[in-house]
Enzyme design. Structure first.
Site, mmCIF file in Angstrom:
data_model
loop_
_atom_site.group_PDB
_atom_site.id
_atom_site.type_symbol
_atom_site.label_atom_id
_atom_site.label_comp_id
_atom_site.label_asym_id
_atom_site.label_seq_id
_atom_site.Cartn_x
_atom_site.Cartn_y
_atom_site.Cartn_z
ATOM 1 C CB VAL A 21 -0.914 0.074 1.260
ATOM 2 C CG1 VAL A 21 -1.979 -1.008 1.237
ATOM 3 C CG2 VAL A 21 -0.099 -0.009 2.554
ATOM 4 N N GLY A 22 0.210 2.387 -0.148
ATOM 5 C CA GLY A 22 0.852 3.680 0.069
ATOM 6 C C GLY A 22 2.079 3.946 -0.772
ATOM 7 C CG ASP A 70 6.548 -10.336 10.497
ATOM 8 O OD1 ASP A 70 6.900 -9.135 10.571
ATOM 9 O OD2 ASP A 70 6.009 -10.941 11.445
ATOM 10 C CE1 TYR A 166 6.990 6.747 11.764
ATOM 11 C CE2 TYR A 166 6.789 9.122 12.089
ATOM 12 C CZ TYR A 166 6.947 8.032 11.248
ATOM 13 O OH TYR A 166 7.054 8.235 9.892
ATOM 14 C CB THR A 203 -0.294 6.405 2.912
ATOM 15 O OG1 THR A 203 0.122 6.749 4.238
ATOM 16 C CG2 THR A 203 0.638 7.056 1.899
#
Length: 260
Positions: A21-22, A70, A166, A203
């Site tokens: 995605v994104g 993963d 983050y 996103t």
């Protein structure tokens, strides 16, 4: 979006992490358009398989190869690199795009959330950079490129408690990118390393950050006209198409309307 400098990448192999995605999906598409063999990895490959089919029916000259991985598990990363070696010789371009934020403040956040961010945003990125370099070295590839998707949050700390940890992982990406540049110089290679530091990009990022509050996520993207994933893909094709003696260290890009 035609860059003459992209021609030398035709037929060569790029790894794009978080390609479902994104930003990752957009970058994978752009590189396939430019004739690259792109290994796109994610935990969920359904979307990458769909994107691969779209690329094929659009008649793009490259190919997208979906790979289930993963990134919080080193064993899976290493077996992915070994599969790439077996099937496609190795990695010439490594786009460390996978990254995520959990809303876990420093004063009250859950350790698991912090650990997951460290595993993906810092450790997986470092493992992929190392393995990509080893792949280049064993094949005497001296013109490879490692590109880390950083963030404006790797350069300034917003007064938003949910994203402080983050932000710390993205400060790490800033340091790691410069560290890689220095080690690649020391090793006397011409392999380049770059990071791209976007501000708000529309996103699934905010929806994952605010997973319990989709309205808050939607509001994040509605407050201003955000960057699009394609804008980041354009920055990457620009970086990859620079002449051999030119190395872009960091591209900081924000929506024009973004305040900080």
């Amino acid at each position: 979006h035609r860059h003459a400098g992209m021609d030398r990448w035709r037929g060569r192999v790029a790894l794009v992490t978080g390609a479902s995605v994104g930003i990752g999906a957009s970058v994978a598409r752009a590189l396939v358009q430019h004739g690259m063999k792109v290994v796109g990895c994610a935990r969920n490959v359904d979307k990458i398989e769909k994107l691969a089919a779209e690329c094929q029916s659009a008649g793009y000259t490259g190919t997208l190869i979906p790979y289930k991985c993963d990134l919080s598990n080193q064993e899976e990363i290493l077996s992915m690199f070994s599969a790439i070696r077996t099937l496609h010789q190795g990695v010439d371009v490594c786009i460390n795009n996978a990254g995520l934020a959990h809303a876990e403040p420093l004063l009250s956040g859950k350790t698991e959330g912090w650990r997951n961010m460290l595993d993906v945003n810092v450790l997986a990125l470092s493992i992929c950079a190392r393995e990509a370099y080893q792949s280049m070295k064993e094949r005497n590839v001296d013109d490879g490129h490692i590109i880390n998707i950083n963030s404006m949050s790797g350069h300034r700390v917003l007064p938003a408690s949910g994203v402080h940890f983050y932000s710390a992982t993205k400060y790490a990406v800033t340091a790691l990118t410069e560290g890689l540049r220095q080690e690649l110089r020391e090793a006397k290679t011409h392999i380049k390393v770059t990071c791209i530091s976007p501000g708000l990009v529309e996103t699934e990022f905010a929806f994952r950050l605010h997973n319990s509050d989709p309205e808050k996520a939607a509001a994040t993207y509605e407050s201003i006209k955000c960057l699009k994933a394609e804008d980041i893909a354009s920055a990457i094709t620009f970086v990859l198409s620079t002449p051999p003696h030119v190395q872009i260290g960091d591209i900081q890009m924000r929506p024009v309307e973004q305040v900080s």
